[in-house]
Design a protein around this motif. Structure first.
Motif, mmCIF file in Angstrom:
data_model
loop_
_atom_site.group_PDB
_atom_site.id
_atom_site.type_symbol
_atom_site.label_atom_id
_atom_site.label_comp_id
_atom_site.label_asym_id
_atom_site.label_seq_id
_atom_site.Cartn_x
_atom_site.Cartn_y
_atom_site.Cartn_z
ATOM 1 N N ASP A 83 0.656 2.018 2.320
ATOM 2 C CA ASP A 83 1.342 2.831 3.201
ATOM 3 C C ASP A 83 2.586 2.534 3.337
ATOM 4 O O ASP A 83 3.273 2.315 4.322
ATOM 5 C CB ASP A 83 0.608 3.248 4.329
ATOM 6 C CG ASP A 83 1.224 4.291 5.218
ATOM 7 O OD1 ASP A 83 1.815 5.096 4.724
ATOM 8 O OD2 ASP A 83 1.021 4.381 6.641
ATOM 9 N N TRP A 129 -3.380 4.444 10.749
ATOM 10 C CA TRP A 129 -3.337 5.284 9.233
ATOM 11 C C TRP A 129 -4.106 6.624 9.655
ATOM 12 O O TRP A 129 -3.282 7.652 9.227
ATOM 13 C CB TRP A 129 -4.548 4.601 8.402
ATOM 14 C CG TRP A 129 -3.816 3.343 7.779
ATOM 15 C CD1 TRP A 129 -2.891 2.850 7.876
ATOM 16 C CD2 TRP A 129 -4.628 2.368 7.174
ATOM 17 N NE1 TRP A 129 -2.503 1.748 7.241
ATOM 18 C CE2 TRP A 129 -3.704 1.299 6.757
ATOM 19 C CE3 TRP A 129 -6.207 2.192 6.603
ATOM 20 C CZ2 TRP A 129 -4.323 0.102 5.933
ATOM 21 C CZ3 TRP A 129 -6.546 1.100 5.979
ATOM 22 C CH2 TRP A 129 -5.350 0.215 5.551
ATOM 23 N N HIS A 133 -1.588 9.762 8.673
ATOM 24 C CA HIS A 133 -2.217 10.542 7.561
ATOM 25 C C HIS A 133 -3.315 11.311 7.864
ATOM 26 O O HIS A 133 -4.508 11.074 7.468
ATOM 27 C CB HIS A 133 -2.549 9.481 6.488
ATOM 28 C CG HIS A 133 -1.152 8.718 6.074
ATOM 29 N ND1 HIS A 133 -0.330 9.226 5.128
ATOM 30 C CD2 HIS A 133 -0.854 7.415 6.189
ATOM 31 C CE1 HIS A 133 0.532 8.147 4.919
ATOM 32 N NE2 HIS A 133 0.155 7.224 5.656
#
Length: 177
Positions: A83, A129, A133
């Motif tokens: 990422d 995360w 996402h």
């Protein structure tokens, strides 16, 4: 130098309460040696040619050392980018998860056993995360401890993009205390 090769296979285990192993290679086995790991291969070896610098897909490992530069422990860390952020990860060749039947049926169904290799991540990074996402697959109650798993599509490691990679959530204290 004499050429030596140790083969470690990634053979599936029967899905039983006990994982049968011939042995366990821990930090003392890896200490003070040079190892070569091949991604997408079941072979690990001690290379006869130790001149690794300059190779396209070399990943240098870091170790916790004392003031004299001697290793305090031989648990290696390696840098990987996920990422857009590069972080140090513990290279844990024995990281294992036991999937719940529900998780296996919901997300995996890959013909492989429920007991398998995994990557572990702190609870706080897992949740970061997940927020960033929402499209990344998350499986709740994925393992025998009730922890979730998240699928990271691309991990950049040693000059290669690999993935997808599943990370199993663990308490931050497991890594920081």
């Amino acid at each position: 130098m004499e050429s030596r090769e140790l083969i470690v296979t990634a053979a599936p285990h029967a899905d039983t309460d006990v994982i049968r192993r011939d042995g366990f290679l821990g930090q003392s086995w890896f200490a003070d040696r040079v190892w070569q790991f091949r991604l997408h291969s079941s072979r690990t070896r001690v290379p006869a040619d130790l001149a690794m610098e300059g190779r396209d897909h070399t990943c240098f490992l870091g170790f916790l050392t004392n003031e004299q530069g001697k290793r305090r422990i031989s648990f290696p860390r390696l840098a990987a980018t996920i990422d857009g952020e590069t972080r140090d990860f513990l290279l844990d060749t024995g990281a294992t998860v036991r999937l719940t039947q529900t998780a296996w049926e919901a997300a995996f169904r890959d013909g492989q056993p429920a007991v398998r290799g995994t990557s572990f991540i702190t609870h706080s990074l897992f949740e970061t995360w997940r927020r960033r996402h929402p499209d990344w697959v998350v499986v709740e109650n994925a393992d025998e401890f009730g922890e979730a798993m998240i699928q990271v599509l691309v991990v950049h490691l040693a000059g290669c993009d690999v993935g997808p990679v599943w990370f199993t959530r663990r308490a931050d204290a497991n890594f920081h205390e």
